[in-house]
Design an enzyme around this catalytic site. Structure first.
Site, mmCIF file in Angstrom:
data_model
loop_
_atom_site.group_PDB
_atom_site.id
_atom_site.type_symbol
_atom_site.label_atom_id
_atom_site.label_comp_id
_atom_site.label_asym_id
_atom_site.label_seq_id
_atom_site.Cartn_x
_atom_site.Cartn_y
_atom_site.Cartn_z
ATOM 1 N N HIS A 92 -9.092 8.271 19.388
ATOM 2 C CA HIS A 92 -8.263 9.421 19.029
ATOM 3 C C HIS A 92 -8.922 10.225 17.914
ATOM 4 O O HIS A 92 -9.019 11.458 17.978
ATOM 5 C CB HIS A 92 -6.887 8.926 18.594
ATOM 6 C CG HIS A 92 -6.063 9.910 17.825
ATOM 7 N ND1 HIS A 92 -6.299 10.212 16.490
ATOM 8 C CD2 HIS A 92 -4.995 10.663 18.187
ATOM 9 C CE1 HIS A 92 -5.420 11.103 16.083
ATOM 10 N NE2 HIS A 92 -4.618 11.392 17.086
ATOM 11 N N ASN A 93 -9.391 9.537 16.881
ATOM 12 C CA ASN A 93 -9.990 10.245 15.753
ATOM 13 C C ASN A 93 -11.325 10.878 16.119
ATOM 14 O O ASN A 93 -11.682 11.946 15.610
ATOM 15 C CB ASN A 93 -10.141 9.295 14.568
ATOM 16 C CG ASN A 93 -8.820 9.042 13.857
ATOM 17 O OD1 ASN A 93 -7.761 9.251 14.437
ATOM 18 N ND2 ASN A 93 -8.865 8.593 12.635
ATOM 19 N N GLY B 294 -0.543 11.988 10.137
ATOM 20 C CA GLY B 294 -0.677 12.297 8.722
ATOM 21 C C GLY B 294 0.587 11.959 7.957
ATOM 22 O O GLY B 294 1.546 11.402 8.503
ATOM 23 N N GLU C 190 -10.401 13.940 17.867
ATOM 24 C CA GLU C 190 -9.925 14.864 16.834
ATOM 25 C C GLU C 190 -11.104 15.589 16.180
ATOM 26 O O GLU C 190 -11.056 16.804 15.941
ATOM 27 C CB GLU C 190 -9.146 14.062 15.801
ATOM 28 C CG GLU C 190 -8.636 14.816 14.606
ATOM 29 C CD GLU C 190 -8.027 13.851 13.608
ATOM 30 O OE1 GLU C 190 -8.625 13.656 12.528
ATOM 31 O OE2 GLU C 190 -6.956 13.270 13.902
ATOM 32 N N TYR C 191 -12.183 14.857 15.881
ATOM 33 C CA TYR C 191 -13.383 15.463 15.299
ATOM 34 C C TYR C 191 -13.874 16.606 16.191
ATOM 35 O O TYR C 191 -14.172 17.706 15.716
ATOM 36 C CB TYR C 191 -14.501 14.420 15.190
ATOM 37 C CG TYR C 191 -14.546 13.615 13.911
ATOM 38 C CD1 TYR C 191 -13.385 13.038 13.379
ATOM 39 C CD2 TYR C 191 -15.744 13.384 13.257
ATOM 40 C CE1 TYR C 191 -13.434 12.279 12.225
ATOM 41 C CE2 TYR C 191 -15.807 12.629 12.103
ATOM 42 C CZ TYR C 191 -14.661 12.074 11.587
ATOM 43 O OH TYR C 191 -14.716 11.324 10.442
ATOM 44 N N SER D 215 -0.955 7.954 13.866
ATOM 45 C CA SER D 215 -1.412 9.339 13.855
ATOM 46 C C SER D 215 -0.267 10.271 13.484
ATOM 47 O O SER D 215 0.879 10.047 13.869
ATOM 48 C CB SER D 215 -1.966 9.734 15.227
ATOM 49 O OG SER D 215 -2.404 11.079 15.221
ATOM 50 N N LYS E 68 -6.901 4.219 18.445
ATOM 51 C CA LYS E 68 -6.863 5.156 17.305
ATOM 52 C C LYS E 68 -8.260 5.650 16.952
ATOM 53 O O LYS E 68 -8.443 6.814 16.585
ATOM 54 C CB LYS E 68 -6.208 4.474 16.092
ATOM 55 C CG LYS E 68 -6.114 5.369 14.838
ATOM 56 C CD LYS E 68 -5.358 6.662 15.130
ATOM 57 C CE LYS E 68 -4.870 7.380 13.888
ATOM 58 N NZ LYS E 68 -5.795 7.574 12.802
ATOM 59 N N ARG F 211 -20.593 17.299 10.020
ATOM 60 C CA ARG F 211 -19.952 16.902 8.761
ATOM 61 C C ARG F 211 -20.959 16.321 7.780
ATOM 62 O O ARG F 211 -20.924 16.623 6.584
ATOM 63 C CB ARG F 211 -18.839 15.896 9.033
ATOM 64 C CG ARG F 211 -17.663 16.480 9.792
ATOM 65 C CD ARG F 211 -16.474 15.533 9.807
ATOM 66 N NE ARG F 211 -15.360 16.087 10.575
ATOM 67 C CZ ARG F 211 -14.105 15.703 10.457
ATOM 68 N NH1 ARG F 211 -13.802 14.732 9.602
ATOM 69 N NH2 ARG F 211 -13.151 16.246 11.169
ATOM 70 N N GLY G 295 0.820 -1.207 0.000
ATOM 71 C CA GLY G 295 0.000 0.000 0.000
ATOM 72 C C GLY G 295 0.852 1.254 0.000
ATOM 73 O O GLY G 295 1.457 1.589 1.019
ATOM 74 N N LEU G 296 0.884 1.925 -1.155
ATOM 75 C CA LEU G 296 1.787 3.068 -1.307
ATOM 76 C C LEU G 296 1.017 4.360 -1.589
ATOM 77 O O LEU G 296 1.293 5.085 -2.543
ATOM 78 C CB LEU G 296 2.793 2.786 -2.432
ATOM 79 C CG LEU G 296 3.706 1.571 -2.199
ATOM 80 C CD1 LEU G 296 4.523 1.266 -3.447
ATOM 81 C CD2 LEU G 296 4.615 1.806 -1.001
ATOM 82 N N GLY G 297 0.034 4.633 -0.724
ATOM 83 C CA GLY G 297 -0.644 5.921 -0.778
ATOM 84 C C GLY G 297 0.234 6.979 -0.133
ATOM 85 O O GLY G 297 1.435 6.791 0.050
ATOM 86 N N LYS G 298 -0.357 8.103 0.252
ATOM 87 C CA LYS G 298 0.428 9.193 0.852
ATOM 88 C C LYS G 298 1.128 8.731 2.128
ATOM 89 O O LYS G 298 2.318 8.994 2.329
ATOM 90 C CB LYS G 298 -0.491 10.376 1.174
ATOM 91 C CG LYS G 298 -1.048 11.090 -0.052
ATOM 92 C CD LYS G 298 -2.041 12.159 0.355
ATOM 93 C CE LYS G 298 -2.650 12.821 -0.876
ATOM 94 N NZ LYS G 298 -3.692 13.813 -0.510
ATOM 95 N N MET G 299 0.391 8.041 2.983
ATOM 96 C CA MET G 299 0.987 7.555 4.229
ATOM 97 C C MET G 299 2.027 6.477 3.950
ATOM 98 O O MET G 299 3.113 6.479 4.543
ATOM 99 C CB MET G 299 -0.103 6.999 5.150
ATOM 100 C CG MET G 299 -1.054 8.044 5.700
ATOM 101 S SD MET G 299 -0.291 9.095 6.963
ATOM 102 C CE MET G 299 -0.161 7.942 8.322
#
Length: 320
Positions: free
Chosen positions: A195-196, A124, A199-200, A122, A192, A291, A9-13
């Site tokens: 945590h998210n 980004g 974060e919201y 966490s 996590k 949202r 998996g080679l997305g942004k992260m």
């Protein structure tokens, strides 16, 4: 044991973590469905293979494999990967999976003698590149075996000695790094998820506060206020710093930023889980509801939340 890992998996992260691993002396054998990220990973020093079978064949036994894919894709990738795994191999899911799914996957793989760790990440893409916060669940013995991997991916790697001089000490004087074993299978993704959800709520609170400041009669310089808040105030934080940066890049009106705010699932999971446990999470629930309602009804509050999502997560939040 050699510093060697299969990375799926080679997305942004994923690309950011692969570059960090390579910088820390890891031999990374990577795979991704689409071609462009494979080229980027190769340039970054990874050995890229065309199939999952080829990835596993390149790794010394027992193999260590990190998954960084969408939570919806994990089961499919595991199904493809499973025929090439052997007893003693370890699979780590570093994506945002639902904790109950991680518990199920751990049990399924354990029947074949394959270890599974669930890791909430966490920070980004920038955190993945420069050092992230890692929340790790699974068999503690497996965590201990690969703790050096988590240290290399956390912000402890490279400049740990400097951090130790400024880090707050916990009970017994033991210093807490930016990774931790938090419990049995599912615990990493549970922590996590919470945590998210938090974060919201934090992002929503900031957005509402700055919408109030903008509407006032005082013609405030919002970038100045954000920078001021981030100098020794009670709400000093990375989020406030990112908001100041967003004002610098887009102007305080955030004209280029969408007021429709996406939500990727973790907030909903937090609310649903809390209801199941009988825990009120009104702030998180309200931020999730905002949202959902923002679609088709953009507001400045939504623009602030979107701007924050762009800053820390690299999400595409520009007006279309």
């Amino acid at each position: 044991m050699k510093k060697e890992i299969g990375y799926i998996g080679l997305g942004k992260m994923g690309l950011a973590q692969v570059r960090r691993l390579v910088d820390n002396g890891w031999h990374v054998v990577a795979w991704n469905r689409s071609e462009e990220p494979r080229k980027t990973a190769t340039k970054g020093g990874a050995e890229v293979r065309g199939t999952l079978k080829e990835v596993t064949a390149q790794l010394q036994k027992p193999r260590l494999i990190w998954l960084m894919v969408s939570h919806k894709a994990v089961d499919g990738v595991l199904k493809e990967l499973l025929p090439y795994l052997l007893k003693g191999d370890t699979v780590i899911d570093g994506g945002n999976s639902f904790y109950r799914d991680s518990m199920r996957r751990a049990k399924t793989l354990a029947r074949r003698g394959i270890h599974f760790l669930d890791v909430g990440v966490s920070g980004g893409p920038k955190g993945a590149r420069n050092g992230a916060c890692l929340m790790i669940g699974g068999d503690k013995r497996v965590f201990k075996k690969y703790e050096w991997l988590f240290k290399d991916l956390s912000c402890d790697a490279g400049y740990a000695d400097v951090l130790e001089n400024i880090r707050i000490t916990g009970s017994g004087g033991k210093k807490q790094g930016s990774y931790a074993y938090v419990g049995a299978s599912g615990a990493g993704h549970f922590v996590k998820m919470a945590h998210n959800g938090i974060e919201y709520g934090m992002m929503q609170s900031l957005a509402e506060g700055f919408a109030l400041l903008k509407r006032s009669k005082f013609k405030l310089n919002l970038k100045q206020v954000a920078e001021l808040y981030n100098k020794e105030s009670v709400i000093e934080s990375r989020l406030v710093g990112w908001l100041a940066k967003a004002f610098s890049e887009h102007g305080e009106n955030l004209k280029s930023i969408s007021g429709e705010v996406a939500q990727s699932g973790e907030g909903l999971w937090t609310v649903q889980t809390a209801k199941g446990l009988g825990i009120p999470v009104r702030v998180i629930e309200d931020s999730l509801r905002f949202r959902v309602k923002s679609k088709g009804r953009p507001t400045y509050t939504g623009q602030v939340v979107s701007a924050l999502r762009e800053q820390f997560g690299g999400h595409d939040v520009k007006k279309r």
